[in-house]
Design an enzyme around this catalytic site. Structure first.
Site, PDB file in Angstrom:
ATOM      1  N   ILE A  50      81.181 -53.904  77.510  1.00  0.00           N
ATOM      2  CA  ILE A  50      79.670 -53.966  77.948  1.00  0.00           C
ATOM      3  C   ILE A  50      79.763 -54.360  79.411  1.00  0.00           C
ATOM      4  O   ILE A  50      80.330 -55.404  79.874  1.00  0.00           O
ATOM      5  CB  ILE A  50      79.027 -55.088  77.258  1.00  0.00           C
ATOM      6  CG1 ILE A  50      77.459 -54.984  77.398  1.00  0.00           C
ATOM      7  CG2 ILE A  50      79.586 -56.423  77.412  1.00  0.00           C
ATOM      8  CD1 ILE A  50      76.495 -55.800  76.411  1.00  0.00           C
ATOM      9  N   SER A  51      78.870 -53.445  79.970  1.00  0.00           N
ATOM     10  CA  SER A  51      78.980 -53.627  81.665  1.00  0.00           C
ATOM     11  C   SER A  51      78.294 -54.974  82.087  1.00  0.00           C
ATOM     12  O   SER A  51      77.272 -55.380  81.345  1.00  0.00           O
ATOM     13  CB  SER A  51      77.941 -52.273  82.193  1.00  0.00           C
ATOM     14  OG  SER A  51      78.657 -51.201  81.496  1.00  0.00           O
TER      15      SER A  51
END
Ligand code: SAH
Length: 209
Positions: free
Chosen positions: A59-60
């Site tokens: 997840i960024s």
């Protein structure tokens, strides 16, 4: 996770580093990032880094997400394509900022998890597809905006062709260790490219090559 952790993330990681678009800041205050990570990482959900989400993907980092969203200047009526759904976190933010979101993820298990998380939060303007996002979604094109969450070695031509005139695309471009965000604006059929922040994303894998 409490609103306080999210507020702290927005203030210290986003606002303090120059993110100023109120719609982006509000959306990042509303969407619970902890709903998109699994139990072992939930306590770290609002920290200043990417987190594992399974299938070797991440997840960024919140700041990078904010930079990408701000650069797209989304209007509430916009139709958006996302390539690389991953956890579905950015998908939820896009659902807050635009009218309709189409998202493609090449790992079917991640696509399924993201669908569950998005549905649990009550979003009804999102469709998530499992498949090769480098091909875009011709049936739903053209798009007002395209957000690519994985690093392309070069710009995928199908995505450029699915951007409407005046449309914007944000995409990390470059080899695994040195990528740069590119903001592309389609103007009279020609892509105008501006270079933005250096970033590090997992690779965009085309099933075609
Ligand atoms: N914004 C997401 C980022 C996920 S990482 C999040 O915050 O959770 C990037 C995702 O792109 C990975 O899940 C990876 O599987 C996916 N991906 C890589 N190549 C792809 C392709 N050709 N089509 C669709 N998804 C792709």
């Amino acid at each position: 996770m409490t609103i306080t952790a999210r507020q702290f993330m927005v203030d210290t990681q986003l606002r303090a580093r120059g993110i100023s678009d109120p719609r982006v800041l509000d959306a990042m205050l509303r969407v619970p990032r902890d709903a998109f990570v699994s139990e072992p990482y939930r306590a770290e959900a609002y920290e200043d880094h990417p987190l594992p989400i399974g299938d070797d993907q991440t997840i960024s980092q919140p700041y990078v997400v904010a930079v990408m969203l701000e650069s797209l200047q989304l209007a509430p009526k916009d139709i958006v394509l996302e390539v690389g759904t991953g956890s579905g976190y950015v998908t939820a933010l896009l659902a807050e900022l635009a009218a309709q979101v189409f998202s493609i993820e090449r790992h079917p298990a991640l696509a399924a998890n993201a669908r569950t998380a998005i549905a649990a939060l009550g979003y009804t303007n999102v469709q998530i597809f499992a498949g090769d996002g480098t091909l875009g979604l011709p049936a739903h094109a053209p798009f007002d905006a395209i957000l690519v969450s994985a690093a392309a070695f070069k710009l995928p031509p199908a995505l450029l062709s699915q951007l409407r005139d005046g449309g914007r695309m944000i995409v990390p471009v470059g080899p695994p260790d040195s990528q740069q965000l590119q903001l592309i604006r389609m103007h009279n059929g020609q892509p105008i490219i501006s270079l933005r922040d250096p970033v590090r994303f997992v690779p965009l894998i085309s099933d075609q090559t």
